[in-house]
Enzyme design. Structure first.
Site, mmCIF file in Angstrom:
data_model
loop_
_atom_site.group_PDB
_atom_site.id
_atom_site.type_symbol
_atom_site.label_atom_id
_atom_site.label_comp_id
_atom_site.label_asym_id
_atom_site.label_seq_id
_atom_site.Cartn_x
_atom_site.Cartn_y
_atom_site.Cartn_z
ATOM 1 N N TYR A 115 0.947 -1.318 0.054
ATOM 2 C CA TYR A 115 0.233 0.181 -0.136
ATOM 3 C C TYR A 115 0.599 1.216 -0.215
ATOM 4 C CZ TYR A 115 -4.206 2.595 0.178
ATOM 5 O OH TYR A 115 -5.166 3.425 -0.154
ATOM 6 N N ARG A 168 -8.864 10.474 -8.386
ATOM 7 C CA ARG A 168 -8.035 11.294 -7.404
ATOM 8 C C ARG A 168 -7.014 10.086 -6.622
ATOM 9 N NH1 ARG A 168 -6.573 12.462 -2.708
ATOM 10 N NH2 ARG A 168 -8.283 11.190 -1.831
ATOM 11 N N LYS A 186 -6.147 -1.920 -0.838
ATOM 12 C CA LYS A 186 -6.903 -1.818 0.315
ATOM 13 C C LYS A 186 -7.486 -3.212 0.782
ATOM 14 C CE LYS A 186 -7.438 2.859 1.267
ATOM 15 N NZ LYS A 186 -7.360 3.586 2.151
ATOM 16 N N GLU A 258 -13.371 4.990 -2.628
ATOM 17 C CA GLU A 258 -12.022 5.136 -2.649
ATOM 18 C C GLU A 258 -11.349 5.995 -3.860
ATOM 19 O OE1 GLU A 258 -8.705 5.155 -0.379
ATOM 20 O OE2 GLU A 258 -10.565 3.891 0.092
ATOM 21 N N ASP A 259 -10.750 7.154 -3.299
ATOM 22 C CA ASP A 259 -10.131 7.942 -4.392
ATOM 23 C C ASP A 259 -10.994 8.617 -5.539
ATOM 24 O OD1 ASP A 259 -8.028 7.764 -2.845
ATOM 25 O OD2 ASP A 259 -6.970 6.520 -4.138
ATOM 26 N N ASP A 281 -13.660 6.319 2.537
ATOM 27 C CA ASP A 281 -12.306 6.375 3.440
ATOM 28 C C ASP A 281 -11.634 7.678 3.440
ATOM 29 O OD1 ASP A 281 -10.371 4.799 4.924
ATOM 30 O OD2 ASP A 281 -9.207 4.773 3.492
ATOM 31 N N ASP A 282 -11.506 8.378 2.048
ATOM 32 C CA ASP A 282 -10.789 9.446 1.911
ATOM 33 C C ASP A 282 -11.323 10.560 3.017
ATOM 34 O OD1 ASP A 282 -9.102 8.649 -0.004
ATOM 35 O OD2 ASP A 282 -10.798 8.393 -1.188
ATOM 36 N N ASN A 423 0.124 11.778 0.985
ATOM 37 C CA ASN A 423 0.648 10.530 0.361
ATOM 38 C C ASN A 423 0.786 10.831 -1.124
ATOM 39 O OD1 ASN A 423 1.202 8.749 2.352
ATOM 40 N ND2 ASN A 423 -1.051 8.518 2.765
#
Length: 577
Positions: A115, A168, A186, A258-259, A281-282, A423
């Site tokens: 990850y 993203r 993930k 996610e993203d 999650d973001d 990150n």
């Protein structure tokens, strides 16, 4: 994960409880190509004879420990982290249990590979390192046929789906279809950290195109070669996907977003959070981890949460999620919402977000945190003017926490809180060493990427905390899926933050940590899952009844065990070969 939680490394441990739980679906040479059941050289002689694979393997029967040592030697011999990533992904395709043994027993070493931060590079190189597909690829052209695609997935008992549209990816931006590495990574952590069974995990890419010209021009790019679809078809695709998942896997199937880009992340969360078992999650996972670190830092600074002034570099998903959860935490402390919001300040690309800007076209979510103040054009001036106690970076602008800014933070705080959360590592607002040096070792520091410990000129070693979402989302997901939570509120993530903060010991604090060591993340997940379950029953939002009399025992009995099953002949009635 649960394989050695009692300290027993015997590869036969647990067979009495699981002897008939699994049976290979194939025999002979095909078995050695099935990662779920393949044990490689760990097959015993009797198993090899019974399964029709005698002679197809070297004669030595290896212990799982020897197999793990072999993989670690190979892993450490690779020239780059990208090569290590490919090596581990190849192992996952060959021998699933050995893959998770290596991950679980070497978490601090392997997590940055499978990850953050290496997964970001793996996504950028996705077309180059591609070996075989993992998960489902659903495109904008599949509208009307999404249920058929999901029906093609071979597993019948999926409990957790991680889905992205690739817009993203970490701090790298729009990678389109190449972002598939994120859901895959993930869900590997779902299993390694929280024991969610790999067959119950489904990674999904919603490919609606990409606006990344570099990807579109790359002959090795594997996604749709078109600009990102921003028409009503996008929402139609997501709607159809959500309904199809629930139709096949039930209302308790967890769907983690996610993203996604800012323009879609918030509105999709609001649209679906009370209709499905879902979270982003973001927004929510990042918020929970960051707030946990802030709550822990209070034990170092000696302040109450409401005594702090928080300044964010960034006003996207992560920053707004953290800000919102901080307001909720301050409300629980007794502060009215309006007063709590006065302690939150955000800087975006155009400067400080203030009331005057709220009427000038900034988004509703940003306007929610706009305070009365004159316009300030940049972060450095905002630090000098506002004198925050905590500086939080979440905009993926590498090096934005300059030495001047860090020194200013130390000039008006005895123990400034510096969280550089972006990150991958290249996007970190500052390094741990930079933060500690500029503040003469006074900073309470955490980062999104891992950094080495720093030794001060006086000889004190400070260990930076890594605000990794992996501390929270696997444990919450395990609790949600096991206890049948239908809707995941922000309160669940605030409870997780408080539970995580409580796991930081005085010894950890003395080292400068605001999180437990990453090697303990599996036991952290168990505790967070139990806490999530207890909270769900307390609030009557669990659907598993009756409530298990022993929550921990029930949980561990349902977690994935990376120890091999025994396929000795006396355990099964094998068909004749």
């Amino acid at each position: 994960m649960s394989g050695n939680t009692n300290g027993n490394d015997n590869p036969d441990h647990g067979h009495e409880g699981h002897r008939h739980a699994l049976r290979p679906s194939v025999w002979g040479p095909a078995l050695l190509k099935d990662p779920q059941f393949n044990k490689g050289t760990a097959f015993s002689l009797r198993e090899r004879q019974a399964l029709g694979i005698h002679g197809l393997l070297p004669p030595v029967v290896s212990t799982p420990e020897i197999q793990e040592q072999r993989q670690l030697r190979n892993l450490r011999g690779q020239p780059t982290n990208l090569d290590r990533y490919v090596h581990l992904m190849d192992l996952q395709e060959r021998n699933e249990k050995l893959f998770y043994r290596v991950l679980c027993n070497n978490m601090e070493e392997t997590m940055p590979i499978v990850y953050t931060p290496t997964v970001g590079l793996a996504c950028q190189k996705y077309g180059f390192i591609y070996r075989r597909p993992r998960g489902l690829f659903i495109t904008i052209h599949d509208i009307g046929h999404v249920a058929e695609i999901i029906a093609a997935w071979p597993e019948q008992d999926v409990k957790a789906v991680v889905v992205t549209d690739g817009e993203r990816i970490l701090g790298l931006g729009d990678l389109g279809c190449a972002g598939m590495g994120i859901p895959v990574g993930k869900l590997a952590l779902y299993t390694a950290i929280a024991g969610v069974k790999p067959q119950q995990c489904l990674p999904v890419m919603l490919d609606v195109g990409t606006d990344n010209q570099t990807m579109l021009d790359d002959p090795l790019y594997l996604g749709l070669r078109q600009r990102r679809d921003r028409t009503d078809k996008y929402d139609a695709l997501v709607d159809e996907f959500m309904k199809a998942v629930v139709e096949r896997y039930g209302q308790n199937c967890l769907i983690q977003f996610e993203d996604f880009g800012n323009r879609n992340a918030f509105r999709l969360l609001e649209k679906y959070r009370n209709k499905y078992c879902t979270f982003n999650d973001d927004i929510q996972g990042t918020a929970s981890v960051a707030v946990a670190g802030i709550l822990t830092s209070l034990r170092i600074t000696g302040k109450k949460l409401s005594d702090n002034k928080f300044l964010f570099q960034g006003a996207g998903e992560a920053a707004l999620g953290i800000a919102g959860l901080l307001v909720s935490a301050m409300e629980q402390e007794g502060l009215p919402e309006a007063e709590a919001k006065k302690r939150i300040w955000l800087v975006d690309s155009k400067g400080l977000i203030v009331k005057d800007r709220a009427s000038g076209g900034i988004t509703e979510h940003k306007a929610h945190f706009a305070n009365e103040h004159e316009h300030i054009p940049d972060l450095a001036q905002a630090v000098k003017t506002l004198k925050p106690t905590a500086l939080i970076g979440a905009a993926a602008i590498g090096g934005v926490f300059t030495e001047e800014i860090l020194r200013d933070m130390a000039s008006f705080n005895d123990k400034p809180i510096i969280f550089a959360l972006s990150n991958p590592t290249s996007k970190a607002e500052c390094t741990a060493e930079e933060a500690y040096k500029a503040t003469d070792g006074k900073a309470v520091f955490a980062s999104g990427s891992p950094f080495d410990p720093y030794t001060t000129p006086e000889g004190k070693t400070l260990v930076p905390g890594q605000g990794n979402n992996a501390y929270v989302f696997p444990g919450v997901a395990l609790g949600v899926t096991l206890f049948g939570v239908r809707h995941i509120s922000d309160d669940i993530f605030l409870e997780a933050a408080k539970a995580l903060a409580d796991l930081v010991t005085e010894e950890h604090l003395a080292e400068g940590r605001v999180y437990p060591p990453l090697q303990q993340v599996r036991e952290v997940s168990v505790k967070l899952a139990i806490h999530t379950g207890e909270y769900a029953y307390e609030k009557n939002i669990a659907s598993l009844y009756p409530k298990p009399s022993n929550m921990e025992e029930f949980m561990r009995s349902n977690m994935y065990d990376y120890n091999y099953e025994s396929f000795e002949p006396e355990f099964y009635d094998w068909p004749s070969q």
